[in-house]
Scaffold this motif. Sequence first.
Motif, mmCIF file in Angstrom:
data_model
loop_
_atom_site.group_PDB
_atom_site.id
_atom_site.type_symbol
_atom_site.label_atom_id
_atom_site.label_comp_id
_atom_site.label_asym_id
_atom_site.label_seq_id
_atom_site.Cartn_x
_atom_site.Cartn_y
_atom_site.Cartn_z
ATOM 1 N N LYS A 483 -11.835 9.667 -4.703
ATOM 2 C CA LYS A 483 -11.556 11.071 -4.047
ATOM 3 C C LYS A 483 -10.183 11.537 -4.559
ATOM 4 C CE LYS A 483 -9.460 8.951 0.222
ATOM 5 N NZ LYS A 483 -9.409 9.125 1.682
ATOM 6 N N LEU A 484 -10.113 12.879 -4.556
ATOM 7 C CA LEU A 484 -8.849 13.511 -4.890
ATOM 8 C C LEU A 484 -7.699 13.126 -3.887
ATOM 9 C CD1 LEU A 484 -10.341 17.137 -5.801
ATOM 10 C CD2 LEU A 484 -9.557 15.273 -7.493
ATOM 11 N N SER A 485 -6.630 12.896 -4.445
ATOM 12 C CA SER A 485 -5.322 12.869 -3.650
ATOM 13 C C SER A 485 -5.031 13.794 -2.836
ATOM 14 C CB SER A 485 -4.394 12.075 -4.680
ATOM 15 O OG SER A 485 -3.841 13.189 -5.717
ATOM 16 N N VAL A 486 -5.201 15.271 -3.161
ATOM 17 C CA VAL A 486 -5.278 16.344 -2.585
ATOM 18 C C VAL A 486 -6.352 17.120 -2.656
ATOM 19 C CG1 VAL A 486 -2.579 16.313 -2.643
ATOM 20 C CG2 VAL A 486 -3.851 17.557 -4.383
ATOM 21 N N ASN A 487 -6.651 18.003 -1.670
ATOM 22 C CA ASN A 487 -7.796 19.118 -1.795
ATOM 23 C C ASN A 487 -7.214 20.248 -1.699
ATOM 24 O OD1 ASN A 487 -7.040 19.365 0.725
ATOM 25 N ND2 ASN A 487 -8.700 18.537 1.751
ATOM 26 N N GLN A 488 -5.978 20.770 -2.029
ATOM 27 C CA GLN A 488 -5.723 21.979 -2.408
ATOM 28 C C GLN A 488 -4.688 22.146 -3.197
ATOM 29 O OE1 GLN A 488 -4.513 24.305 1.178
ATOM 30 N NE2 GLN A 488 -5.519 22.842 2.656
ATOM 31 N N VAL A 489 -4.744 23.019 -4.327
ATOM 32 C CA VAL A 489 -3.654 23.220 -5.443
ATOM 33 C C VAL A 489 -3.328 24.745 -5.511
ATOM 34 C CG1 VAL A 489 -4.276 21.139 -6.619
ATOM 35 C CG2 VAL A 489 -5.581 23.296 -7.136
ATOM 36 N N VAL A 490 -2.273 24.853 -5.922
ATOM 37 C CA VAL A 490 -1.837 26.328 -6.581
ATOM 38 C C VAL A 490 -1.784 26.519 -7.976
ATOM 39 C CG1 VAL A 490 -0.042 28.159 -6.004
ATOM 40 C CG2 VAL A 490 -0.751 26.834 -4.161
ATOM 41 N N VAL A 491 -2.225 27.619 -8.366
ATOM 42 C CA VAL A 491 -2.376 28.067 -9.832
ATOM 43 C C VAL A 491 -1.909 29.268 -10.102
ATOM 44 C CG1 VAL A 491 -3.662 28.201 -11.968
ATOM 45 C CG2 VAL A 491 -4.576 26.459 -10.377
ATOM 46 N N LEU A 502 -4.609 16.952 -11.496
ATOM 47 C CA LEU A 502 -5.429 16.464 -10.515
ATOM 48 C C LEU A 502 -5.629 14.916 -10.551
ATOM 49 C CD1 LEU A 502 -8.833 18.727 -10.498
ATOM 50 C CD2 LEU A 502 -6.839 18.756 -8.997
ATOM 51 N N THR A 503 -5.364 14.170 -9.176
ATOM 52 C CA THR A 503 -5.534 12.767 -9.281
ATOM 53 C C THR A 503 -6.376 12.139 -8.284
ATOM 54 O OG1 THR A 503 -3.129 12.609 -9.676
ATOM 55 C CG2 THR A 503 -4.087 10.772 -8.706
ATOM 56 N N PHE A 512 -14.210 -1.987 -9.264
ATOM 57 C CA PHE A 512 -14.936 -1.071 -8.640
ATOM 58 C C PHE A 512 -14.155 0.426 -8.675
ATOM 59 C CE2 PHE A 512 -16.275 -5.114 -6.524
ATOM 60 C CZ PHE A 512 -17.556 -5.009 -7.079
ATOM 61 N N GLY A 513 -13.224 0.212 -9.255
ATOM 62 C CA GLY A 513 -12.122 1.573 -9.184
ATOM 63 C C GLY A 513 -12.296 2.281 -10.517
ATOM 64 N N GLY A 514 -11.179 2.837 -10.727
ATOM 65 C CA GLY A 514 -11.116 3.741 -12.096
ATOM 66 C C GLY A 514 -10.905 2.925 -13.329
ATOM 67 N N PRO A 515 -10.521 3.522 -14.297
ATOM 68 C CA PRO A 515 -10.499 4.850 -14.571
ATOM 69 C C PRO A 515 -11.742 5.808 -14.206
ATOM 70 C CG PRO A 515 -10.498 3.827 -16.747
ATOM 71 C CD PRO A 515 -10.447 2.911 -15.576
ATOM 72 N N PHE A 516 -11.664 7.157 -13.643
ATOM 73 C CA PHE A 516 -12.827 7.811 -13.294
ATOM 74 C C PHE A 516 -13.077 8.953 -14.348
ATOM 75 C CE2 PHE A 516 -9.619 6.539 -9.979
ATOM 76 C CZ PHE A 516 -10.641 5.853 -9.170
ATOM 77 N N THR A 517 -14.461 9.291 -13.958
ATOM 78 C CA THR A 517 -15.107 10.387 -14.674
ATOM 79 C C THR A 517 -14.867 11.441 -13.576
ATOM 80 O OG1 THR A 517 -16.552 8.995 -16.005
ATOM 81 C CG2 THR A 517 -17.090 11.242 -15.887
#
Length: 655
Positions: A483-491, A502-503, A512-517
């Motif tokens: 899952k994303l570490s945050v679900n809101q960002v500002v651009v 994005l992390t 069973f972890g990353g690196p992720f796609t």
Amino acid sequence: MIWFVLLCCALLDVTSPELLSRRRRSWIIDSFSLEEEHPGPFPYELGRIKVDRAHQVTFEIFGQGVDEYPQGVLTIHRMTGVISVHKSVDYEELKALKLKLLASKADKTLDTKLGIEITILDINDNPPHFQKDLYEVTVGEDVAQGTNLLSLLAYDGDKPKSPNSTFHYEIRSVSPKPPNAEFVLEQSGELSFRGCLEYEAGDTYKVLLVAKDHGEVVSLSSTTTALIHIQDGNNHLPVISGQTGTRTVKEGEIGVVPLRLHVTDRDLEHTPAWKAKYTMEGDKGGNFKVETDPVTNDGILTVIKPMDFEEEAERELLFSVENEMPYYSCKVKARPASGLWVVDTSGGTTGPVGGPKPDSLRVTIQVEDTNDPPMFTALVHEAMLVENVDIGAYVETVTAVDPDSSHGRDFMYKIGKDPGDWLKVDPHTGVITTAKRPDRESPHVVDNIYTAVLHAVDSGEPPMTGTATLLLHVFDQNDNMPKLSVNQVVVCIGDGPTRTNLTALDPDNEPFGGPFTFELLGKVKGKWSVDPSYGYKVNLVKEPIVYSGVHRVEVKISDKQGAFAFNNLTVTVCDCTATPYCRGSRASASTVGFGAISILFFALLVLLITLMLAFLMTCKKDFSSLKTDLTYEVTLLSSNIEKPGTDCKVIQQNP
């Protein structure tokens, strides 16, 4: 009597050697000497200077005793040459008076100049003096005869190597008189003794010492005192006179005193000769220590290591007692007139080894049985388990025994510490199973290990508990999606593509972890993309076509095993140059307070009024975006229109 010594120290006032020789022969001078401390009466005539001259001369004398120290002792009659003495002199200050004699003619010219010396005769006016008025020394009772106790020193101020300054030492008296010893004073000034010193006969001896000279007319002397303090020696061994205490020890106890030994000693109390020192034999397990009570001299036996009734029901100990100071004894066998006496000594540091053996006592200490706790066969158990295993799954079997039970089983197993309530144990068999599905990601798991404590509790009075530790190694499963570490960002809006980090996170372990796609879903082509699409951190890329507002982007994130999850990302796009605090405006609707909601409604009202005014104005083909710093997703609506609006008609009003 010491005769006068005539010295010619000066030249005559003539230059001819023959004339000088003839003039010296014409002098007739007696030998003069002064006796020190002459009682007088003064003045008295010491002698006369006689001169064989055809002409008259006058006399003068100068030097010690006249115009030099000691002034005023001598004078000479100018015309007759008679030398007179006016006061006494001290031999200890001056051994002779050195003078110059001048004889002058009538015309005041010098006739003769001579150097003379008048000898001072010593009398016995100084007794020998000791360096100290009091000598004091402390010696042990076990000091060997012939040992130098102290050294005296006296001196006499009279003429050296004369009878007046020669002296000898004597012992005038000894108080109290020792029954088995005699003090000896050598002419070298060394004070010693022969025989045996006994503290019980006297703890201090006062010896009066004399130094006496050998004066011919009178003999002078002086005295000093020597105090010989005797320190009590250990000539009486301690004897065990009794014992107190239960002589029993409960197993498992420490710090208790099952025994006190009592001793008697005839030496002076609280001295090294009286203080007892205990030794112990038979304590093969190191369970006891024996110490001396500094007040009573008792031997105190203390348990320092717990005993076990099942291993040993009793312990036999042998105690011996001595003194801190080695034992010593001295007895006089013969008293010859000269030399050391014949004595018999034993023990101590100065006498031969021997003497009586230390007193001893054999004591049996009984061990009482108590309720011992059950004992696990292993204090630490380790087991392995895969997380999310079914309830009731087998974990481990623990085993304990009760040393107090003949059949070794008189207790129940219990869970002592189970922070996550994962486990249960069969109270009779010790079989441990799961009570919950274990989770490796639980906060109770540290370094993949879940720690629990097990108890075995018996039925004794009081009940006793044995303890063991269970280390449960929990293996990971792929039960957590990334899952994303945050679900809101500002651009920020820009002329070109803009990027935002994005992390992704996954609490599962390798592999069973990353690196992720990362993959963006929906209609994002030409608007949004990720670069790169693989890793722990990627960049969300916004194309310039995306205008300000709140946008929702769905992100699919897959781990190394292909397990994935959909993540909704809220992206706020705003003009950072027009709205300086654009990047800080990330409050979600769930965190907006009552005041913030009021502001939002007010902003919405202003927006509606602005739209109405724009509709009434002349429309233009060029579209200008409405700039606002409102970034709250609760106030913005989704729109698929990404282009400027079309022309609009304005209703013409009749004038």
